[in-house]
Design a protein around this motif. Structure first.
Motif, PDB file in Angstrom:
ATOM      1  N   ILE A  82       0.860  -1.183   0.000  1.00 12.88           N
ATOM      2  CA  ILE A  82       0.000   0.000   0.000  1.00 12.88           C
ATOM      3  C   ILE A  82       0.899   1.236   0.000  1.00 12.88           C
ATOM      4  O   ILE A  82       1.935   1.265   0.652  1.00 12.88           O
ATOM      5  CB  ILE A  82      -0.911  -0.021   1.237  1.00 12.88           C
ATOM      6  N   ARG A  83       0.485   2.265  -0.734  1.00  8.71           N
ATOM      7  CA  ARG A  83       1.286   3.485  -0.837  1.00  8.71           C
ATOM      8  C   ARG A  83       0.513   4.671  -0.280  1.00  8.71           C
ATOM      9  O   ARG A  83      -0.691   4.784  -0.488  1.00  8.71           O
ATOM     10  CB  ARG A  83       1.705   3.731  -2.287  1.00  8.71           C
ATOM     11  N   TYR A  84       1.238   5.531   0.440  1.00 11.96           N
ATOM     12  CA  TYR A  84       0.614   6.701   1.053  1.00 11.96           C
ATOM     13  C   TYR A  84       1.183   7.965   0.439  1.00 11.96           C
ATOM     14  O   TYR A  84       2.400   8.181   0.452  1.00 11.96           O
ATOM     15  CB  TYR A  84       0.859   6.703   2.562  1.00 11.96           C
ATOM     16  N   ARG A  85       0.310   8.791  -0.118  1.00 10.60           N
ATOM     17  CA  ARG A  85       0.714  10.067  -0.707  1.00 10.60           C
ATOM     18  C   ARG A  85       0.398  11.180   0.294  1.00 10.60           C
ATOM     19  O   ARG A  85      -0.758  11.539   0.488  1.00 10.60           O
ATOM     20  CB  ARG A  85      -0.001  10.299  -2.037  1.00 10.60           C
ATOM     21  N   HIS A  86       1.424  11.692   0.895  1.00 10.92           N
ATOM     22  CA  HIS A  86       1.277  12.720   1.919  1.00 10.92           C
ATOM     23  C   HIS A  86       0.980  14.068   1.267  1.00 10.92           C
ATOM     24  O   HIS A  86       1.681  14.498   0.361  1.00 10.92           O
ATOM     25  CB  HIS A  86       2.557  12.808   2.753  1.00 10.92           C
ATOM     26  N   ILE A  87      -0.074  14.737   1.735  1.00 14.97           N
ATOM     27  CA  ILE A  87      -0.437  16.048   1.211  1.00 14.97           C
ATOM     28  C   ILE A  87      -0.143  17.149   2.224  1.00 14.97           C
ATOM     29  O   ILE A  87       0.489  18.156   1.907  1.00 14.97           O
ATOM     30  CB  ILE A  87      -1.925  16.093   0.807  1.00 14.97           C
ATOM     31  N   TYR A  88      -0.568  16.948   3.483  1.00 19.87           N
ATOM     32  CA  TYR A  88      -0.376  18.012   4.475  1.00 19.87           C
ATOM     33  C   TYR A  88      -0.452  17.432   5.885  1.00 19.87           C
ATOM     34  O   TYR A  88      -1.224  16.515   6.148  1.00 19.87           O
ATOM     35  CB  TYR A  88      -1.451  19.096   4.324  1.00 19.87           C
ATOM     36  N   GLU A  89       0.353  17.990   6.777  1.00 14.60           N
ATOM     37  CA  GLU A  89       0.250  17.665   8.198  1.00 14.60           C
ATOM     38  C   GLU A  89       0.705  18.857   9.020  1.00 14.60           C
ATOM     39  O   GLU A  89       1.721  19.477   8.735  1.00 14.60           O
ATOM     40  CB  GLU A  89       1.099  16.454   8.579  1.00 14.60           C
ATOM     41  N   SER A 112      -4.577  21.601  13.435  1.00 12.49           N
ATOM     42  CA  SER A 112      -4.005  20.296  13.766  1.00 12.49           C
ATOM     43  C   SER A 112      -4.710  19.227  12.939  1.00 12.49           C
ATOM     44  O   SER A 112      -5.777  18.757  13.313  1.00 12.49           O
ATOM     45  CB  SER A 112      -4.158  20.018  15.256  1.00 12.49           C
ATOM     46  N   LEU A 113      -4.109  18.848  11.827  1.00 11.11           N
ATOM     47  CA  LEU A 113      -4.724  17.838  10.974  1.00 11.11           C
ATOM     48  C   LEU A 113      -3.692  17.207  10.062  1.00 11.11           C
ATOM     49  O   LEU A 113      -2.560  17.685   9.947  1.00 11.11           O
ATOM     50  CB  LEU A 113      -5.848  18.429  10.115  1.00 11.11           C
ATOM     51  N   GLN A 114      -4.103  16.119   9.424  1.00  7.76           N
ATOM     52  CA  GLN A 114      -3.265  15.419   8.452  1.00  7.76           C
ATOM     53  C   GLN A 114      -4.135  15.055   7.265  1.00  7.76           C
ATOM     54  O   GLN A 114      -5.250  14.559   7.431  1.00  7.76           O
ATOM     55  CB  GLN A 114      -2.664  14.168   9.071  1.00  7.76           C
ATOM     56  N   ILE A 115      -3.633  15.323   6.064  1.00  4.71           N
ATOM     57  CA  ILE A 115      -4.343  15.003   4.832  1.00  4.71           C
ATOM     58  C   ILE A 115      -3.431  14.133   3.969  1.00  4.71           C
ATOM     59  O   ILE A 115      -2.262  14.472   3.764  1.00  4.71           O
ATOM     60  CB  ILE A 115      -4.740  16.273   4.056  1.00  4.71           C
ATOM     61  N   GLY A 116      -3.947  13.026   3.488  1.00  3.99           N
ATOM     62  CA  GLY A 116      -3.151  12.149   2.649  1.00  3.99           C
ATOM     63  C   GLY A 116      -4.018  11.140   1.919  1.00  3.99           C
ATOM     64  O   GLY A 116      -5.224  11.040   2.173  1.00  3.99           O
ATOM     65  N   ILE A 117      -3.405  10.402   0.999  1.00  2.66           N
ATOM     66  CA  ILE A 117      -4.129   9.449   0.163  1.00  2.66           C
ATOM     67  C   ILE A 117      -3.498   8.064   0.289  1.00  2.66           C
ATOM     68  O   ILE A 117      -2.286   7.910   0.100  1.00  2.66           O
ATOM     69  CB  ILE A 117      -4.107   9.870  -1.309  1.00  2.66           C
ATOM     70  N   PHE A 118      -4.308   7.071   0.604  1.00  3.20           N
ATOM     71  CA  PHE A 118      -3.872   5.676   0.594  1.00  3.20           C
ATOM     72  C   PHE A 118      -4.219   5.077  -0.767  1.00  3.20           C
ATOM     73  O   PHE A 118      -5.394   5.023  -1.152  1.00  3.20           O
ATOM     74  CB  PHE A 118      -4.560   4.875   1.697  1.00  3.20           C
ATOM     75  N   CYS A 119      -3.192   4.636  -1.502  1.00  4.94           N
ATOM     76  CA  CYS A 119      -3.388   3.958  -2.775  1.00  4.94           C
ATOM     77  C   CYS A 119      -3.196   2.459  -2.543  1.00  4.94           C
ATOM     78  O   CYS A 119      -2.090   2.008  -2.232  1.00  4.94           O
ATOM     79  CB  CYS A 119      -2.403   4.477  -3.812  1.00  4.94           C
ATOM     80  N   MET A 120      -4.276   1.683  -2.702  1.00  7.96           N
ATOM     81  CA  MET A 120      -4.273   0.276  -2.331  1.00  7.96           C
ATOM     82  C   MET A 120      -4.382  -0.619  -3.556  1.00  7.96           C
ATOM     83  O   MET A 120      -5.316  -0.472  -4.357  1.00  7.96           O
ATOM     84  CB  MET A 120      -5.438  -0.017  -1.376  1.00  7.96           C
ATOM     85  N   PRO A 121      -3.438  -1.555  -3.735  1.00 10.43           N
ATOM     86  CA  PRO A 121      -3.582  -2.553  -4.805  1.00 10.43           C
ATOM     87  C   PRO A 121      -4.766  -3.471  -4.519  1.00 10.43           C
ATOM     88  O   PRO A 121      -5.225  -3.585  -3.377  1.00 10.43           O
ATOM     89  CB  PRO A 121      -2.261  -3.323  -4.744  1.00 10.43           C
ATOM     90  N   ALA A 122      -5.261  -4.138  -5.551  1.00 11.23           N
ATOM     91  CA  ALA A 122      -6.358  -5.083  -5.375  1.00 11.23           C
ATOM     92  C   ALA A 122      -5.969  -6.165  -4.373  1.00 11.23           C
ATOM     93  O   ALA A 122      -4.837  -6.657  -4.380  1.00 11.23           O
ATOM     94  CB  ALA A 122      -6.729  -5.703  -6.715  1.00 11.23           C
ATOM     95  N   SER A 123      -6.900  -6.508  -3.483  1.00 13.14           N
ATOM     96  CA  SER A 123      -6.764  -7.541  -2.453  1.00 13.14           C
ATOM     97  C   SER A 123      -5.894  -7.113  -1.267  1.00 13.14           C
ATOM     98  O   SER A 123      -5.723  -7.883  -0.323  1.00 13.14           O
ATOM     99  CB  SER A 123      -6.206  -8.850  -3.027  1.00 13.14           C
ATOM    100  N   SER A 124      -5.322  -5.923  -1.294  1.00 10.53           N
ATOM    101  CA  SER A 124      -4.536  -5.464  -0.149  1.00 10.53           C
ATOM    102  C   SER A 124      -5.457  -5.085   1.006  1.00 10.53           C
ATOM    103  O   SER A 124      -6.633  -4.750   0.808  1.00 10.53           O
ATOM    104  CB  SER A 124      -3.653  -4.271  -0.538  1.00 10.53           C
TER     105      SER A 124
END
Length: 278
Positions: free
Chosen positions: A70-77, A126-138
């Motif tokens: 799984i990959r995490y694309r960090h946008i803001y924290e 106080s927050l965190q914004i990001g995207i989880f990119c998940m392969p199939a079946s992960s």
């Protein structure tokens, strides 16, 4: 204004160091999150590929990485903190020392002779914004968000979501190893769909490749007691018997903390969408 910038701006006025200021604040963020699309965060090509995922002619490796991670694309924290004017002294000194020693001495005298109020200036974002990119079946295993609010938007694909909230019980027996939780959500979600306010404990399994935009408020912080723990569901629905008279058995489960296997990996990935202006 870019959509992701608009999301940041509404978060800035709605989310504080203690989370959302009100239920209305949550809905304000949710309304803007509803409008975010894959193209708003640099994921349009992946979203188009998933729309034809079942077609055998699709060369998936040209769009999606072959790694099962799984990959995490960090946008803001941003973590909240308090600053008093005396805290600015080292920075100010570094600025002026390169210009004139006299200015530095004058500035130092001003700071020493002035009575400042500690924590006069407070930044509460106080927050965190990001995207989880998940392969199939992960799978993202069942995990908690202590003292946090989680808003999520499925950008593309299909995912199965299990979500729970803790059940508060007043019992003298030792329940440190297991805790009861009520079911909030258990089912598949397909994009396009609305934003979700998930339960405090949740897990996700990707049915197809998918991407989930997450907002955490406040973010994880071990220093403040907000650290991530993982859980699994016990086969016994009620090991202690203390909830039989309080709720129907099908509405709750018992969860115990555990350490997930080494196969669970989340890798940092590059965010390719519009940049934020802070």
């Amino acid at each position: 204004m870019a959509a992701i910038q608009k999301l940041y701006e509404v978060c800035k006025v709605s989310l504080s160091e203690k989370g959302p200021s009100s239920l209305e604040a949550v809905e304000n963020v949710r309304d803007v999150l509803d409008m975010i699309t894959p193209s708003d965060v640099g994921l349009e090509s992946e979203a188009q590929a998933v729309r034809v995922w079942r077609r055998p002619a699709l060369n998936r490796k040209t769009v999606f990485p072959s790694s099962p991670a799984i990959r995490y694309r960090h946008i803001y924290e941003c973590k909240s903190f308090s600053v008093s004017p005396i805290n600015y002294l080292p920075t100010v000194m570094l600025i002026f020392i390169s210009q004139a020693l006299v200015c530095l001495l004058v500035l130092l005298c001003i700071f020493l002779m002035t009575d400042f109020e500690v924590s006069q200036c407070t930044f509460t974002l106080s927050l965190q914004i990001g995207i989880f990119c998940m392969p199939a079946s992960s799978i993202i295993p069942l995990h908690n968000h202590p003292g946090m609010t989680v808003l999520s938007k499925l950008l593309y694909g299909k995912v199965h979501v299990k979500s729970y909230d803790w059940i508060d019980i007043d019992d003298s027996r030792n329940l440190s190893k297991v805790r009861p939780a009520k079911v909030v959500r258990d089912g598949e979600i397909s994009a396009p769909c609305g934003a979700m306010v998930l339960g405090n404990i949740h897990a996700m399994k990707a049915i197809t490749p998918c991407a989930i935009l997450d907002i955490l408020s406040p973010p994880y912080s071990s220093e403040d007691g907000r650290h991530c723990s993982y859980f699994r569901r016990l086969p016994k629905s009620d090991p202690s018997g203390i909830l039989l008279d309080r709720t129907r058995e099908s509405e709750f489960v018992w969860l115990e903390e555990y350490q997930p296997s080494d196969n669970f990996v989340i890798r940092r990935d590059l965010y390719t969408g519009p940049t934020l202006n802070f």
